[in-house]
Design an enzyme around this catalytic site. Sequence first.
Site, PDB file in Angstrom:
ATOM      1  N   ASP A  68      -5.066  -7.251  -5.555  1.00 14.84           N
ATOM      2  CA  ASP A  68      -4.845  -7.621  -4.161  1.00 14.84           C
ATOM      3  C   ASP A  68      -5.865  -8.686  -3.784  1.00 14.84           C
ATOM      4  O   ASP A  68      -7.068  -8.508  -4.000  1.00 14.84           O
ATOM      5  CB  ASP A  68      -5.009  -6.410  -3.242  1.00 14.84           C
ATOM      6  CG  ASP A  68      -3.875  -5.400  -3.415  1.00 14.84           C
ATOM      7  OD1 ASP A  68      -2.977  -5.662  -4.237  1.00 14.84           O
ATOM      8  OD2 ASP A  68      -3.897  -4.372  -2.733  1.00 14.84           O
TER       9      ASP A  68
ATOM     10  N   ASP B  50       7.816  -0.326   1.857  1.00 10.76           N
ATOM     11  CA  ASP B  50       6.567   0.344   2.214  1.00 10.76           C
ATOM     12  C   ASP B  50       6.868   1.270   3.381  1.00 10.76           C
ATOM     13  O   ASP B  50       7.368   0.819   4.417  1.00 10.76           O
ATOM     14  CB  ASP B  50       5.501  -0.679   2.618  1.00 10.76           C
ATOM     15  CG  ASP B  50       5.291  -1.744   1.545  1.00 10.76           C
ATOM     16  OD1 ASP B  50       5.480  -1.422   0.358  1.00 10.76           O
ATOM     17  OD2 ASP B  50       4.951  -2.888   1.889  1.00 10.76           O
TER      18      ASP B  50
END
Length: 244
Positions: free
Chosen positions: A11, A131
């Site tokens: 990330d 998500d």
Amino acid sequence: MAAFTIYPAIDMRGGKCVRLLQGDYNKETVYGDSPVAMAEQFAAQGAEWIHMVDLDGAKEGRRVNDRFVIEAACLGVNVQVGGGIRTEEDIVYYLENGVARVILGSAAIADPPFVKKMLQTYGRRIVIGIDARDGFVATEGWLATSNVKAEELGRMLAEAGVETFIFTDIATDGTLSGPNIAAAVRLAEATGKEVIASGGVSSLDDLRALCQYAGQGIGGAIVGKALYTNQFTLAEALKAVSER
């Protein structure tokens, strides 16, 4: 035996490797100054795939850390990338520069016709990230929650041509509390498609538990914080999965 792939996660925020707790931009830990060096480490340990997320891009709605993704894609490892991908130009840019798959997330809610067109044009190279927070789909870098259920969106997108989903349970992401296996399996069963589980993996036992569902559509796991906090190495994870 159905395949099960480990996807080490990188990330990116501000050009660094970071992890957020439950997607909260105010709860960030920096784990490395170079996403590309991290990708090299993962490749050296045997990674076949690397999962990269442009967190700045997800928040700003445009590509920000893309040069690191392109450099990682030159290492001879498959890269899938998400974050800040909003246009066909973004998709083409990544695919033409060596990225194997592009992840669309917020666009699946915000612009279904666009997503359907991209699926028809690029097929399996488009992955959909779902998500969920309490079962409902979150958007805009997890800053907003829709009123659409994960399975409902999954079924609609499977009909539009999705072959692979990435499912993240936000409540478990970055917590090392164990993955929400039941929710990932529900999505796989609802759609009949491959689901990559993301969020909460804390141990080799978590990976072994996910592997039990490889025949029911769970195609792999994204692993982030557990690797960065030395719960186990990528090499150990790959070995545990191969021995199942």
